[in-house]
Design a protein around this motif. Sequence first.
Motif, short mmCIF file in Angstrom:
data_model
loop_
_atom_site.label_atom_id
_atom_site.label_comp_id
_atom_site.label_asym_id
_atom_site.label_seq_id
_atom_site.Cartn_x
_atom_site.Cartn_y
_atom_site.Cartn_z
N GLY A 45 -25.09 17.80 -26.20
CA GLY A 45 -24.77 16.40 -26.05
C GLY A 45 -23.79 16.11 -24.93
N LEU A 46 -23.15 17.13 -24.37
CA LEU A 46 -22.22 16.94 -23.25
C LEU A 46 -22.85 17.36 -21.93
CD1 LEU A 46 -18.96 18.33 -24.89
CD2 LEU A 46 -19.54 15.95 -24.50
N ALA A 47 -23.31 18.61 -21.86
CA ALA A 47 -23.89 19.13 -20.63
C ALA A 47 -25.41 19.03 -20.63
CB ALA A 47 -23.47 20.58 -20.43
N TYR A 48 -26.00 18.95 -21.81
CA TYR A 48 -27.44 18.86 -21.97
C TYR A 48 -27.73 18.24 -23.33
CZ TYR A 48 -25.89 23.38 -23.73
OH TYR A 48 -25.16 24.36 -24.33
N ILE A 49 -28.98 17.85 -23.53
CA ILE A 49 -29.35 17.22 -24.81
C ILE A 49 -29.34 18.25 -25.94
CG2 ILE A 49 -31.19 16.01 -26.05
CD1 ILE A 49 -31.99 14.83 -23.26
N ASN A 50 -29.93 19.41 -25.68
CA ASN A 50 -30.00 20.47 -26.68
C ASN A 50 -29.93 21.81 -25.96
OD1 ASN A 50 -31.24 22.47 -28.54
ND2 ASN A 50 -31.49 20.68 -29.84
N ASP A 51 -29.35 22.83 -26.60
CA ASP A 51 -29.22 24.12 -25.93
C ASP A 51 -30.57 24.82 -25.72
OD1 ASP A 51 -29.61 24.82 -28.56
OD2 ASP A 51 -27.85 26.10 -28.71
N SER A 52 -31.64 24.28 -26.27
CA SER A 52 -32.97 24.83 -25.99
C SER A 52 -33.37 24.58 -24.54
CB SER A 52 -34.01 24.25 -26.93
OG SER A 52 -34.14 22.86 -26.72
N GLN A 53 -32.67 23.69 -23.84
CA GLN A 53 -32.94 23.41 -22.43
C GLN A 53 -32.43 24.51 -21.50
OE1 GLN A 53 -31.08 19.40 -22.71
NE2 GLN A 53 -32.87 18.80 -21.49
N VAL A 54 -31.60 25.39 -21.99
CA VAL A 54 -31.05 26.48 -21.17
C VAL A 54 -32.14 27.54 -21.00
CG1 VAL A 54 -29.28 28.26 -20.99
CG2 VAL A 54 -28.72 26.03 -21.97
N SER A 55 -32.52 27.82 -19.75
CA SER A 55 -33.57 28.80 -19.46
C SER A 55 -33.02 30.14 -19.02
CB SER A 55 -34.50 28.27 -18.36
OG SER A 55 -35.16 27.11 -18.80
N ILE A 56 -31.89 30.13 -18.34
CA ILE A 56 -31.27 31.37 -17.86
C ILE A 56 -29.83 31.40 -18.35
CG2 ILE A 56 -30.60 32.73 -15.85
CD1 ILE A 56 -32.85 31.30 -14.31
N LEU A 57 -29.44 32.51 -18.96
CA LEU A 57 -28.09 32.67 -19.50
C LEU A 57 -27.53 34.00 -19.02
CD1 LEU A 57 -25.87 31.65 -21.42
CD2 LEU A 57 -27.10 32.78 -23.27
N GLU A 58 -26.40 33.96 -18.31
CA GLU A 58 -25.71 35.17 -17.85
C GLU A 58 -24.33 35.19 -18.50
OE1 GLU A 58 -25.54 34.96 -13.62
OE2 GLU A 58 -27.72 35.07 -13.38
N CYS A 59 -23.98 36.31 -19.12
CA CYS A 59 -22.69 36.40 -19.83
C CYS A 59 -22.00 37.72 -19.52
CB CYS A 59 -22.91 36.32 -21.33
SG CYS A 59 -23.68 34.83 -21.89
N SER A 60 -20.69 37.67 -19.58
CA SER A 60 -19.89 38.90 -19.51
C SER A 60 -18.67 38.72 -20.41
CB SER A 60 -19.47 39.21 -18.08
OG SER A 60 -18.51 38.29 -17.63
N LYS A 61 -18.11 39.86 -20.85
CA LYS A 61 -16.95 39.84 -21.74
C LYS A 61 -15.98 40.89 -21.23
CE LYS A 61 -17.38 41.62 -25.86
NZ LYS A 61 -17.51 41.97 -27.28
N GLN A 62 -14.79 40.45 -20.81
CA GLN A 62 -13.79 41.35 -20.24
C GLN A 62 -12.43 41.09 -20.88
OE1 GLN A 62 -13.69 41.09 -15.91
NE2 GLN A 62 -15.58 39.91 -16.01
N VAL A 63 -11.56 42.07 -20.77
CA VAL A 63 -10.16 41.88 -21.15
C VAL A 63 -9.47 41.27 -19.94
CG1 VAL A 63 -8.02 43.05 -21.76
CG2 VAL A 63 -10.17 43.77 -22.81
N ALA A 64 -8.67 40.23 -20.16
CA ALA A 64 -8.00 39.53 -19.06
C ALA A 64 -7.07 40.48 -18.31
CB ALA A 64 -7.21 38.35 -19.61
N GLU A 65 -7.00 40.29 -17.00
CA GLU A 65 -6.13 41.14 -16.19
C GLU A 65 -4.69 40.67 -16.25
OE1 GLU A 65 -6.58 39.20 -11.77
OE2 GLU A 65 -7.78 40.94 -12.26
N GLY A 66 -3.78 41.61 -16.08
CA GLY A 66 -2.36 41.28 -16.03
C GLY A 66 -1.89 40.44 -17.20
N LEU A 67 -1.17 39.39 -16.88
CA LEU A 67 -0.67 38.48 -17.91
C LEU A 67 -1.50 37.19 -17.94
CD1 LEU A 67 3.14 39.02 -17.33
CD2 LEU A 67 1.70 40.05 -19.09
N SER A 68 -2.74 37.25 -17.43
CA SER A 68 -3.62 36.08 -17.42
C SER A 68 -3.94 35.64 -18.84
CB SER A 68 -4.93 36.42 -16.70
OG SER A 68 -4.69 36.79 -15.39
N SER A 69 -4.19 34.36 -18.98
CA SER A 69 -4.51 33.80 -20.28
C SER A 69 -5.96 34.10 -20.66
CB SER A 69 -4.32 32.29 -20.28
OG SER A 69 -3.00 31.96 -20.00
N PRO A 70 -6.23 34.35 -21.94
CA PRO A 70 -7.61 34.53 -22.38
C PRO A 70 -8.34 33.18 -22.35
CG PRO A 70 -6.12 34.65 -24.24
CD PRO A 70 -5.27 34.54 -23.01
N GLY A 71 -9.65 33.23 -22.31
CA GLY A 71 -10.43 32.00 -22.30
C GLY A 71 -11.85 32.27 -21.84
#
Length: 79
Positions: A45-71
């Motif tokens: 409802g914010l970026a698209y009507i429904n998440d079924s509209q997403v055709s390509i999804l790229e993801c990664s998961k890392q530990v933040a470097e230094g004293l950077s904030s997680p997010g």
Amino acid sequence: KIRIDFYMPRPASKRYKRKPMPSYWHCSKPDIDNLTKAILDALDGLAYINDSQVSILECSKQVAEGLSSPGAHMEIMPL
């Protein structure tokens, strides 16, 4: 297309005062599919009507470097 980079909090045992603290791959819980599902559902409802509209999804998961904030960093691109 959506690209999501998750930055997890750095464990206290991996915080150093004088050594560099580069990011590294996060290989434990929470699972990347659960993190991604939460983000995609939140964008309904914010970026698209429904998440079924997403055709390509790229993801990664890392530990933040230094004293950077997680997010999460998201990039949404039309196809």
